[in-house]
Design a protein around this motif. Structure first.
Motif, PDB file in Angstrom:
ATOM      1  N   ALA A 206       0.831  -1.198   0.000  1.00 51.68           N
ATOM      2  CA  ALA A 206       0.000   0.000   0.000  1.00 51.68           C
ATOM      3  C   ALA A 206       0.872   1.257   0.000  1.00 51.68           C
ATOM      4  O   ALA A 206       0.597   2.226  -0.717  1.00 51.68           O
ATOM      5  N   THR A 207       1.936   1.235   0.788  1.00 47.20           N
ATOM      6  CA  THR A 207       2.855   2.375   0.825  1.00 47.20           C
ATOM      7  C   THR A 207       3.561   2.542  -0.516  1.00 47.20           C
ATOM      8  O   THR A 207       3.753   3.667  -1.001  1.00 47.20           O
ATOM      9  N   PHE A 208       3.943   1.436  -1.122  1.00 47.83           N
ATOM     10  CA  PHE A 208       4.617   1.436  -2.421  1.00 47.83           C
ATOM     11  C   PHE A 208       3.738   2.068  -3.493  1.00 47.83           C
ATOM     12  O   PHE A 208       4.167   2.993  -4.209  1.00 47.83           O
ATOM     13  N   LEU A 209       2.498   1.611  -3.596  1.00 51.74           N
ATOM     14  CA  LEU A 209       1.596   2.144  -4.615  1.00 51.74           C
ATOM     15  C   LEU A 209       1.225   3.602  -4.339  1.00 51.74           C
ATOM     16  O   LEU A 209       1.102   4.409  -5.266  1.00 51.74           O
ATOM     17  N   THR A 210       1.076   3.939  -3.066  1.00 48.37           N
ATOM     18  CA  THR A 210       0.780   5.325  -2.714  1.00 48.37           C
ATOM     19  C   THR A 210       1.938   6.231  -3.115  1.00 48.37           C
ATOM     20  O   THR A 210       1.737   7.347  -3.614  1.00 48.37           O
ATOM     21  N   GLY A 211       3.163   5.738  -2.921  1.00 48.82           N
ATOM     22  CA  GLY A 211       4.335   6.503  -3.334  1.00 48.82           C
ATOM     23  C   GLY A 211       4.386   6.701  -4.838  1.00 48.82           C
ATOM     24  O   GLY A 211       4.651   7.805  -5.320  1.00 48.82           O
ATOM     25  N   LEU A 212       4.118   5.646  -5.590  1.00 45.70           N
ATOM     26  CA  LEU A 212       4.109   5.754  -7.049  1.00 45.70           C
ATOM     27  C   LEU A 212       3.011   6.717  -7.513  1.00 45.70           C
ATOM     28  O   LEU A 212       3.232   7.537  -8.405  1.00 45.70           O
ATOM     29  N   ALA A 213       1.845   6.609  -6.889  1.00 40.77           N
ATOM     30  CA  ALA A 213       0.733   7.490  -7.262  1.00 40.77           C
ATOM     31  C   ALA A 213       1.050   8.944  -6.944  1.00 40.77           C
ATOM     32  O   ALA A 213       0.562   9.858  -7.628  1.00 40.77           O
ATOM     33  N   GLY A 214       1.908   9.162  -5.950  1.00 39.88           N
ATOM     34  CA  GLY A 214       2.280  10.514  -5.570  1.00 39.88           C
ATOM     35  C   GLY A 214       3.428  11.084  -6.369  1.00 39.88           C
ATOM     36  O   GLY A 214       3.888  12.203  -6.083  1.00 39.88           O
ATOM     37  N   GLY A 215       3.921  10.338  -7.356  1.00 38.37           N
ATOM     38  CA  GLY A 215       4.969  10.849  -8.225  1.00 38.37           C
ATOM     39  C   GLY A 215       6.381  10.443  -7.853  1.00 38.37           C
ATOM     40  O   GLY A 215       7.351  10.884  -8.484  1.00 38.37           O
ATOM     41  N   HIS A 216       6.551   9.589  -6.853  1.00 38.94           N
ATOM     42  CA  HIS A 216       7.887   9.133  -6.474  1.00 38.94           C
ATOM     43  C   HIS A 216       8.438   8.160  -7.515  1.00 38.94           C
ATOM     44  O   HIS A 216       7.688   7.446  -8.191  1.00 38.94           O
ATOM     45  N   SER A 217       9.745   8.122  -7.623  1.00 40.31           N
ATOM     46  CA  SER A 217      10.389   7.146  -8.507  1.00 40.31           C
ATOM     47  C   SER A 217      10.246   5.756  -7.904  1.00 40.31           C
ATOM     48  O   SER A 217       9.869   5.601  -6.729  1.00 40.31           O
ATOM     49  N   LEU A 218      10.566   4.752  -8.683  1.00 40.69           N
ATOM     50  CA  LEU A 218      10.467   3.375  -8.205  1.00 40.69           C
ATOM     51  C   LEU A 218      11.347   3.169  -6.976  1.00 40.69           C
ATOM     52  O   LEU A 218      10.915   2.568  -5.983  1.00 40.69           O
ATOM     53  N   ALA A 219      12.570   3.671  -7.009  1.00 40.92           N
ATOM     54  CA  ALA A 219      13.479   3.514  -5.873  1.00 40.92           C
ATOM     55  C   ALA A 219      12.956   4.244  -4.643  1.00 40.92           C
ATOM     56  O   ALA A 219      13.023   3.718  -3.522  1.00 40.92           O
ATOM     57  N   GLU A 220      12.429   5.439  -4.823  1.00 42.28           N
ATOM     58  CA  GLU A 220      11.901   6.201  -3.700  1.00 42.28           C
ATOM     59  C   GLU A 220      10.688   5.515  -3.079  1.00 42.28           C
ATOM     60  O   GLU A 220      10.575   5.407  -1.847  1.00 42.28           O
ATOM     61  N   ALA A 221       9.776   5.029  -3.936  1.00 37.73           N
ATOM     62  CA  ALA A 221       8.580   4.350  -3.437  1.00 37.73           C
ATOM     63  C   ALA A 221       8.948   3.058  -2.726  1.00 37.73           C
ATOM     64  O   ALA A 221       8.361   2.713  -1.688  1.00 37.73           O
ATOM     65  N   ALA A 222       9.940   2.348  -3.273  1.00 38.95           N
ATOM     66  CA  ALA A 222      10.383   1.110  -2.635  1.00 38.95           C
ATOM     67  C   ALA A 222      11.021   1.395  -1.276  1.00 38.95           C
ATOM     68  O   ALA A 222      10.838   0.635  -0.316  1.00 38.95           O
ATOM     69  N   GLY A 223      11.754   2.495  -1.181  1.00 35.37           N
ATOM     70  CA  GLY A 223      12.357   2.875   0.091  1.00 35.37           C
ATOM     71  C   GLY A 223      11.314   3.182   1.148  1.00 35.37           C
ATOM     72  O   GLY A 223      11.443   2.764   2.306  1.00 35.37           O
ATOM     73  N   LEU A 224      10.279   3.905   0.771  1.00 38.26           N
ATOM     74  CA  LEU A 224       9.196   4.205   1.697  1.00 38.26           C
ATOM     75  C   LEU A 224       8.491   2.923   2.145  1.00 38.26           C
ATOM     76  O   LEU A 224       8.139   2.771   3.325  1.00 38.26           O
ATOM     77  N   ALA A 225       8.303   2.012   1.201  1.00 36.41           N
ATOM     78  CA  ALA A 225       7.636   0.745   1.518  1.00 36.41           C
ATOM     79  C   ALA A 225       8.467  -0.083   2.490  1.00 36.41           C
ATOM     80  O   ALA A 225       7.927  -0.692   3.428  1.00 36.41           O
TER      81      ALA A 225
END
Length: 253
Positions: A206-225
């Motif tokens: 959920a955090t990963f997809l929310t990050g991607l939806a918010g415009g984060h790069s794949l690496a950034e979204a994965a880091g948040l997740a």
């Protein structure tokens, strides 16, 4: 009604204690209290019915009679802000969270958020999503900086309650199943094709997809997740992303 402002009319329409607005007339007389009363009841009933269609699981959870009485309170406080009736009721989940008689049903607001996301996905415009072959062209070196645009019907609904299980049992089961309320579930709601799809997401997903939806790069979204769930598996979640068919554009750095 030239002598009646829209604000006056709307206030009297939803507040039973207010009289018929001054200046309102009809063929039956200068102050058509009875006709206005019928109209007022019809408007209220129509809006309640619209929300019953949008939130059927909430209605089933609290019972139809209570649902209509509760929703009448919402209708009196929240008039439509759009001419499009399918837009009405966006704030209903928040209303449930603050409505004293249902505060013991702590999951009710999140279930309503899932239903609201389902409604929006159902009525969203069609949009083409990318298939697996589009992802195969991404070079490994470019992958960390890739950004994705998600399907506009897609919504991530986080919750500390098992909202997907509650929704599924009250939607698909003839007899509601016993559900362990201690098991949190996050939901992905989307309509990549003809049907709205609802699926469970881990906290990391959920955090990963929310990050991607918010415009984060794949690496950034994965880091948040990974911060939210140390066991987050990027490869498995990339597979989930592709299989969910919710990506419409791949944006290179």
């Amino acid at each position: 009604m030239p002598d009646v402002s829209q604000r006056q009319f709307a206030a009297a329409l939803m507040n039973l204690e207010l009289p018929v607005p001054e200046g309102l007339t009809s063929w039956s007389g200068p102050r058509p209290a009875r006709r206005f009363g019928v109209y007022r009841n019809n408007v209220s009933a129509g809006l309640i019915e619209a929300l019953a269609v949008r939130y059927p699981v909430v209605s089933r959870l609290v019972g139809e009679e209570f649902f209509r009485a509760m929703t009448r309170e919402y209708v009196r406080a929240e008039l439509p802000r759009s001419r499009v009736l399918i837009d009405y009721g966006e704030s209903y989940p928040s209303f449930l969270g603050a409505f004293p008689p249902v505060t013991s049903l702590k999951y009710l607001g999140d279930v309503a958020r899932l239903e609201s996301a389902y409604w929006r996905a159902y009525h969203a415009a069609d949009e083409r999503s990318l298939g697996p072959t589009s992802f195969a062209t991404i070079k490994a070196a470019a992958l960390p900086n890739i950004r994705f645009t998600l399907h506009h019907s897609a919504a991530i609904v986080p919750s500390r309650w098992p909202i997907v299980s509650i929704w599924e049992s009250n939607t698909r089961d003839a007899e509601v199943q016993l559900i362990d309320l201690s098991m949190p579930e996050n939901a992905l709601v989307a309509r990549p094709a003809l049907e709205v799809e609802v699926s469970r997401l881990s906290k990391g997903a959920a955090t990963f997809l929310t990050g991607l939806a918010g415009g984060h790069s794949l690496a950034e979204a994965a880091g948040l997740a990974a911060e939210s769930e140390p066991s987050f598996d990027l490869t498995a979640n990339l597979v989930m992303l592709i299989q969910a068919r919710i990506v419409t554009h791949i944006i290179a750095a």
